[in-house]
Design an enzyme around this catalytic site. Sequence first.
Site, PDB file in Angstrom:
ATOM      1  N   GLU A 226       0.906  -1.181   0.060  1.00 48.69           N
ATOM      2  CA  GLU A 226       0.109   0.073   0.054  1.00 48.69           C
ATOM      3  C   GLU A 226       1.033   1.231  -0.035  1.00 48.69           C
ATOM      4  OE1 GLU A 226      -2.722   0.524   3.073  1.00 48.69           O
ATOM      5  OE2 GLU A 226      -3.873   2.206   2.292  1.00 48.69           O
TER       6      GLU A 226
ATOM      7  N   CYS B 169      -6.374   1.195   2.602  1.00 47.59           N
ATOM      8  CA  CYS B 169      -7.573   2.096   2.677  1.00 47.59           C
ATOM      9  C   CYS B 169      -7.403   2.926   1.481  1.00 47.59           C
ATOM     10  CB  CYS B 169      -7.456   2.926   4.014  1.00 47.59           C
ATOM     11  SG  CYS B 169      -7.985   2.068   5.364  1.00 47.59           S
TER      12      CYS B 169
ATOM     13  N   GLU C  67     -11.543  -2.986   3.117  1.00 42.65           N
ATOM     14  CA  GLU C  67     -11.741  -3.313   4.471  1.00 42.65           C
ATOM     15  C   GLU C  67     -13.108  -2.948   4.793  1.00 42.65           C
ATOM     16  OE1 GLU C  67      -9.865  -1.336   7.697  1.00 42.65           O
ATOM     17  OE2 GLU C  67      -8.618  -3.236   7.944  1.00 42.65           O
TER      18      GLU C  67
HETATM   19  O1  AHR Z   1      -2.331  -1.576   6.784  1.00 43.37           O
HETATM   20  C1  AHR Z   1      -2.714  -0.220   7.181  1.00 43.37           C
HETATM   21  C2  AHR Z   1      -4.226  -0.110   7.136  1.00 43.37           C
HETATM   22  O2  AHR Z   1      -4.816  -1.012   8.056  1.00 43.37           O
HETATM   23  C3  AHR Z   1      -4.841  -0.526   5.593  1.00 43.37           C
HETATM   24  O3  AHR Z   1      -4.749   0.660   4.851  1.00 43.37           O
HETATM   25  C4  AHR Z   1      -6.297  -0.620   5.998  1.00 43.37           C
HETATM   26  O4  AHR Z   1      -6.986  -1.646   5.250  1.00 43.37           O
HETATM   27  C5  AHR Z   1      -6.206  -1.210   7.531  1.00 43.37           C
HETATM   28  O5  AHR Z   1      -6.984  -0.765   8.088  1.00 43.37           O
END
Ligand code: AHR
Length: 660
Positions: free
Chosen positions: A50, A246, A378
Amino acid sequence: MLKGIIIFLIAFYVGMGLPQVEAQKLHKLTVLANKPGPEIQHSMWGIFFEDINFAADGGIYAELVKNRSFEFYEPLMGWKKIKEGEGKGKVFILNKNQKDTANLHYVTLSSESSNGAFGLFNEGFRGMGIREGALYDLTFYARKVDKSNVKLRFELSDPDGKTFASVKAEGFSKDWVKYSLVLKSSATHSHACLKVLVDGIGKIDLDFISLFPRDTWKNRKNGLRADLVQKLADLKPGFIRFPGGCVVEGYTLDKRYQWKNTIGKPEDRKLNFNRWNTELKYRLTPDYFQSLGLGFFEYFQLAEDIGAEPLPILNCGMACEFNSGEIAPMDQLDPFIQDVLDLIEFANGPVISKWGRIRAEMGHPASFNLKMVGIGNEQWGEQYFERYWKFEKVLKEKCPQIKLVSGAGPDPEGEEFNYAWRQLKNSKADLVDEHYYRSPDWFLKNASRYDNYDRKGPKVFAGEYASHTKGDSNPISRNNWESALSEAAFMTGLERNADVVQMASYAPLFAHVNAWQWNPDLIWFDNLNSVATPNYFVQKLYSTNNGSNVIQILENGAVIAGKDSLYASASVDKKSGEIILKLVNVAKAPVKLSLELKGAVVQKTARMQILSASGLSQYNSLDAPENIAPIEKKLKVSGKTIQLNLEGQTFVVLRVPLRK
Ligand code: AHR
């Protein structure tokens, strides 16, 4: 009296539990070596990427110039005006006023003194890492504003102005033209900057000023930082989840990650606001945007390079439920669903298809062989499932060969989690994405979490997890040995249940030591170097010791999942002909293991990989990167029983070759 003293001494020794008098406990473990059980997926141990903690821009994406296209909300963020000698001048931000351009703004540099120079410098992403003798490719767009012959000078220097490389350019056209120059650095510096100067009087329009080290992963243009990709390649990951997290969702829907904005020429990719910019109030990062230079083409290429299956996670018509929670109305979901279909075509479609052709034009006519996609990151609640069903229906009809990953929310238990599983039990979802950022204690207690999961429902994707020694994102939640050891113990439970848990990835992956938002993270880096955490080595010991089939390892007929602080799993690798044991002792005291390999004829020497530390609070840093790192030893094996002294707070992988 003497009797009294003896009783006292016995009571003293027993009560104090002194290690030198306490006999080490012997555990007799049985490995059913000739009974291969469920298959372990080749893609079992993967990575989660990410763009958080400067993982992409400022991290693995090797671009050194921050805000290269002047599209940040403050167009001069990352840039400062500078002058030399009696130099003076002005900088203007102009808007092209063009529709359909990703790149609206540019600057005009107006230098107004003949005795000196005037211009801008770019501070990079918390500085620029440059190396002595290395080449740097500079590209920029320029257009002359009036008839004067503008003389431009580009320099790499330290913040005090000491110059390490310099190159000049002149003879610009009145139309926008892309120019390319090369700088060779005479020094190594982790906080260098790039100067753009007009010598003497002159006016020029500039845009998209970009600087890459020549030495990128596979020497690709618009490439990735080679040292960081190497760390990923060394994991031999089974898959790469991308782009999050996210960032998939965005703070609001218009700021969600849209893959179509991430392909084609870098200068045509529309900058996006990174939702981690403002997310964590104690670690605000106002200069965090997504240039999308690392886009979906580069992602697929990276996955292919390092032998990992791509696993894109796509927006399902919902912005982050921790943020605006904005959702697309049910009758307006089609564009979101179409985005998924088009991405599948971009990855796999023939070169005569609309999106397959673009892939081919970008340099990859062959299919990327995409096999799975995630719908939503999520997400939770009814609003997710009513949307998910629509995606599922279309995708299972149109692309039945593609596996679907569905979300189960941010928690690994509780009302929303149970609701999600009730919904998904009878769905066509292939994998359910579970997330757990929890304490070391939770990880230890949950080593048997999957032992009783339903074998008939969708499979589990442990898509984001990490052991947090303090609460979520607490500034001092370090990647210490305590966290890594608890993950090693927990992962025995993932491996033992590989028929249910088919993929797993630690999260997040990367963090810049000067620009992180969230911790702990798997790999830390600065502008020049990187360090693998003990958690990384745990992941690596699993991913590089992945067997083909689970086999049972038992003590008194029961699985080994925490009794006497011991955790174990076992597999056989049919290809290499080895039994692979993962053994974790989380207690301080060592234990003796007697391992009976039932039904196996083994060779005389086994290979041990041992990961341990001098204390639970120990960790690795850029200055001491191998404070905790695996060491290898040979172990003599005689007959079918292996005797092993498993040290306290230690994780061991034991590979026992079978006789042919
Ligand atoms: O890994 C950090 C965050 O944790 C991610 O963006 C999200 O999917 C989760 O809440």
